[in-house]
Scaffold this motif. Sequence first.
Motif, PDB file in Angstrom:
ATOM      1  N   THR A 207      10.260   6.924  -2.498  1.00 20.33           N
ATOM      2  CA  THR A 207      11.161   5.922  -1.922  1.00 20.33           C
ATOM      3  C   THR A 207      11.511   4.830  -2.939  1.00 20.33           C
ATOM      4  N   ALA A 208      10.536   4.484  -3.805  1.00 28.14           N
ATOM      5  CA  ALA A 208      10.795   3.447  -4.813  1.00 28.14           C
ATOM      6  C   ALA A 208      11.742   3.956  -5.893  1.00 28.14           C
ATOM      7  N   LEU A 209      11.483   5.166  -6.404  1.00 28.01           N
ATOM      8  CA  LEU A 209      12.307   5.717  -7.482  1.00 28.01           C
ATOM      9  C   LEU A 209      13.722   6.049  -7.015  1.00 28.01           C
ATOM     10  N   ALA A 210      13.813   6.516  -5.765  1.00 31.65           N
ATOM     11  CA  ALA A 210      15.135   6.887  -5.247  1.00 31.65           C
ATOM     12  C   ALA A 210      15.877   5.692  -4.657  1.00 31.65           C
ATOM     13  N   GLY A 211      15.191   4.568  -4.539  1.00 32.42           N
ATOM     14  CA  GLY A 211      15.826   3.382  -3.973  1.00 32.42           C
ATOM     15  C   GLY A 211      16.201   3.532  -2.512  1.00 32.42           C
ATOM     16  N   LEU A 212      15.364   4.267  -1.753  1.00 33.10           N
ATOM     17  CA  LEU A 212      15.664   4.512  -0.345  1.00 33.10           C
ATOM     18  C   LEU A 212      15.415   3.254   0.489  1.00 33.10           C
ATOM     19  N   SER A 213      16.306   3.014   1.421  1.00 37.03           N
ATOM     20  CA  SER A 213      16.184   1.843   2.295  1.00 37.03           C
ATOM     21  C   SER A 213      15.418   2.230   3.554  1.00 37.03           C
ATOM     22  N   VAL A 214      14.098   2.018   3.510  1.00 39.16           N
ATOM     23  CA  VAL A 214      13.248   2.321   4.661  1.00 39.16           C
ATOM     24  C   VAL A 214      12.328   1.125   4.918  1.00 39.16           C
ATOM     25  N   PRO A 215      11.893   0.934   6.163  1.00 44.31           N
ATOM     26  CA  PRO A 215      10.973  -0.175   6.462  1.00 44.31           C
ATOM     27  C   PRO A 215       9.639   0.000   5.738  1.00 44.31           C
ATOM     28  N   HIS A 216       9.057  -1.119   5.289  1.00 47.18           N
ATOM     29  CA  HIS A 216       7.776  -1.100   4.606  1.00 47.18           C
ATOM     30  C   HIS A 216       6.751  -1.925   5.385  1.00 47.18           C
ATOM     31  N   VAL A 217       5.487  -1.759   5.015  1.00 48.51           N
ATOM     32  CA  VAL A 217       4.409  -2.520   5.653  1.00 48.51           C
ATOM     33  C   VAL A 217       4.562  -4.001   5.302  1.00 48.51           C
ATOM     34  N   GLU A 218       4.437  -4.861   6.306  1.00 50.46           N
ATOM     35  CA  GLU A 218       4.501  -6.300   6.078  1.00 50.46           C
ATOM     36  C   GLU A 218       3.122  -6.829   5.720  1.00 50.46           C
ATOM     37  N   VAL A 219       3.041  -7.620   4.674  1.00 48.44           N
ATOM     38  CA  VAL A 219       1.758  -8.133   4.185  1.00 48.44           C
ATOM     39  C   VAL A 219       1.766  -9.655   4.232  1.00 48.44           C
ATOM     40  N   LYS A 220       0.687 -10.238   4.806  1.00 42.32           N
ATOM     41  CA  LYS A 220       0.569 -11.695   4.886  1.00 42.32           C
ATOM     42  C   LYS A 220      -0.616 -12.217   4.076  1.00 42.32           C
ATOM     43  N   GLY A 221      -1.533 -11.360   3.703  1.00 42.03           N
ATOM     44  CA  GLY A 221      -2.736 -11.791   3.006  1.00 42.03           C
ATOM     45  C   GLY A 221      -3.948 -11.698   3.910  1.00 42.03           C
ATOM     46  N   LEU A 222      -5.090 -11.425   3.315  1.00 44.75           N
ATOM     47  CA  LEU A 222      -6.301 -11.154   4.084  1.00 44.75           C
ATOM     48  C   LEU A 222      -6.752 -12.372   4.887  1.00 44.75           C
ATOM     49  N   LEU A 223      -6.806 -13.534   4.259  1.00 44.93           N
ATOM     50  CA  LEU A 223      -7.313 -14.729   4.942  1.00 44.93           C
ATOM     51  C   LEU A 223      -6.379 -15.179   6.059  1.00 44.93           C
ATOM     52  N   SER A 224      -5.079 -15.111   5.811  1.00 39.57           N
ATOM     53  CA  SER A 224      -4.135 -15.548   6.840  1.00 39.57           C
ATOM     54  C   SER A 224      -4.124 -14.624   8.047  1.00 39.57           C
ATOM     55  N   LEU A 325     -12.939  -1.804  -0.441  1.00 40.43           N
ATOM     56  CA  LEU A 325     -11.855  -2.225   0.446  1.00 40.43           C
ATOM     57  C   LEU A 325     -11.621  -3.729   0.352  1.00 40.43           C
ATOM     58  N   LEU A 326     -12.701  -4.495   0.289  1.00 41.59           N
ATOM     59  CA  LEU A 326     -12.594  -5.955   0.192  1.00 41.59           C
ATOM     60  C   LEU A 326     -11.914  -6.361  -1.112  1.00 41.59           C
ATOM     61  N   LEU A 327     -12.337  -5.753  -2.223  1.00 39.78           N
ATOM     62  CA  LEU A 327     -11.743  -6.087  -3.516  1.00 39.78           C
ATOM     63  C   LEU A 327     -10.271  -5.710  -3.554  1.00 39.78           C
ATOM     64  N   PHE A 328      -9.935  -4.547  -2.993  1.00 40.58           N
ATOM     65  CA  PHE A 328      -8.535  -4.120  -2.984  1.00 40.58           C
ATOM     66  C   PHE A 328      -7.687  -5.093  -2.160  1.00 40.58           C
ATOM     67  N   ALA A 329      -8.157  -5.438  -0.956  1.00 35.96           N
ATOM     68  CA  ALA A 329      -7.383  -6.314  -0.082  1.00 35.96           C
ATOM     69  C   ALA A 329      -7.246  -7.713  -0.663  1.00 35.96           C
ATOM     70  N   ALA A 330      -8.269  -8.153  -1.404  1.00 34.57           N
ATOM     71  CA  ALA A 330      -8.235  -9.507  -1.967  1.00 34.57           C
ATOM     72  C   ALA A 330      -7.436  -9.585  -3.259  1.00 34.57           C
ATOM     73  N   LEU A 331      -7.524  -8.543  -4.097  1.00 34.44           N
ATOM     74  CA  LEU A 331      -6.923  -8.604  -5.425  1.00 34.44           C
ATOM     75  C   LEU A 331      -5.558  -7.922  -5.512  1.00 34.44           C
ATOM     76  N   LEU A 332      -5.313  -6.937  -4.656  1.00 33.96           N
ATOM     77  CA  LEU A 332      -4.051  -6.188  -4.744  1.00 33.96           C
ATOM     78  C   LEU A 332      -3.331  -6.109  -3.397  1.00 33.96           C
ATOM     79  N   PRO A 333      -3.166  -7.219  -2.706  1.00 37.96           N
ATOM     80  CA  PRO A 333      -2.516  -7.146  -1.387  1.00 37.96           C
ATOM     81  C   PRO A 333      -1.066  -6.682  -1.470  1.00 37.96           C
TER      82      PRO A 333
END
Length: 486
Positions: A207-224, A325-333
């Motif tokens: 989807t990224a390489l083809a530039g497809l317009s599709v809904p993506h996961v919304e991210v707000k951050g772990l603490l919020s 999982l904690l490190l991924f969510a905190a460092l690469l949200p």
Amino acid sequence: MLSTLKDPVGLRRDVLASLVVFLVALPLCVGVAVASGVPAELGLITGIVGGLVVGAMPGSSLQVSGPAAGLTVLVYEAVQEFGLGALGAIVLATGLVQLGLGALKFGRLFRAISVAVVQGMLAGIGLVLLFGQLYTMAGVKQPRSGIDKITGLPRLVSEIATDGDALTAFAVGAGTIVVLMLWKKLPSRAQMVPAALAAVALATAVTALAGLSVPHVEVKGLLSAVQPPGTGDFSSLASFAALSTVVAFALIASAESLFSAAAVDRMHDGPRTDYNKELMAQGLGNTVCGVLGALPMTAVIVRSAANVQAGAKTSLSRILHGLWLLLFAALLPAAIGVIPLAALAGVLVHSGCKLIPVKELGPLWREHRGEAVVLAVTAIAIVTTNMFEGVLLGLLLAVIKTAWETSHIHLEVHEPAENRLVVSVTGNATFLRLPRMLETLEALPQGRVVELDLSQLRHLDHACRTALETWAERHGATLGALSKAA
């Protein structure tokens, strides 16, 4: 676990196993959260608690806990009815119920739940999950009830066929399912990467390489995303509907976790599960998840099997998977925000299909027809009503089936002398067999001396005893002595 830290070989196995479980859990944590109608981070929080908290508790050393597809439908319904804020209060209450059940040694009793009911429950969840996520794959809002999800499929097909954006999103989800189905046919080296992770990663890249317009996961951050329940949220527990949801959460999560534990025990030669301690560990995990406002957790057989198959020997692997999982969510949200929703929906459609025991239905119908009926009725009831009512109906039907099957009675008439009849009654005399018993007695010839021999009865309930005494009094018959067992 301490012995593993002193054993370089064992330590390496547990660390590698933890990485495998982390890669399996990551897309599922996010996917289950999105399908449940809550922020993606809440699924990761539940996975983190499942690793760091439940993973450190005694009970089962190798099974892994986190958000499960089996509770997705129930969580979605709860969020829609009570709101996201009340979810934390419901999950917290669920954890306290599980802690209480574990403290009272109820853990082993969950193993007495009919397997047909559990399979029917999972099949019903799988069907609702399957039909519901088809809408998400197309970027269309899914109907609330299971019946509406099914009856709305023609409209969904029409929308996919006429709307380019819906068709594009659905194609991404369908491609994800194809990758999941074909991944197990690849060489073993390729399969070292978990299928769900590979499928989601490929869908994201395409989807990224083809530039497809599709809904993506919304991210707000772990603490919020952490939203502890407030006083108002706890007040909603006073309603019967909310209490029913708590009971459903507790029973289904506990049953799924302990059935998973039994399955995991068959996969390895290590220490066996202490079911009461495992139930309390699940209760503590759900209590913590409730405080954080996260999703409920269960032990998940997919992650647990991956843990065992990856060579884990101690609970260190599941604790480390929570840390990753904690490190991924905190460092690469931000990495979560590039995932297409259709890809996660495709993973859950595939998971929903796997919950339906298609291959087992034929043999079950041929060998245990009553069990097959219980399974089918439970699944259909969940689709047409809701999770709680469907499971209750399945349990009731299983109890009635068991009572009917164990309530065998046989009446044999002897004529030892002229004008004298002896009726020997054997088996278990319950009210379920009362019509047949009375029909046999009423068909006896008139004008004979009748003696009812009850010495071979194993059980005689109050209804049958009263009926026999009434019949004997009316016909001048005599009742023989009962066996001690009856």
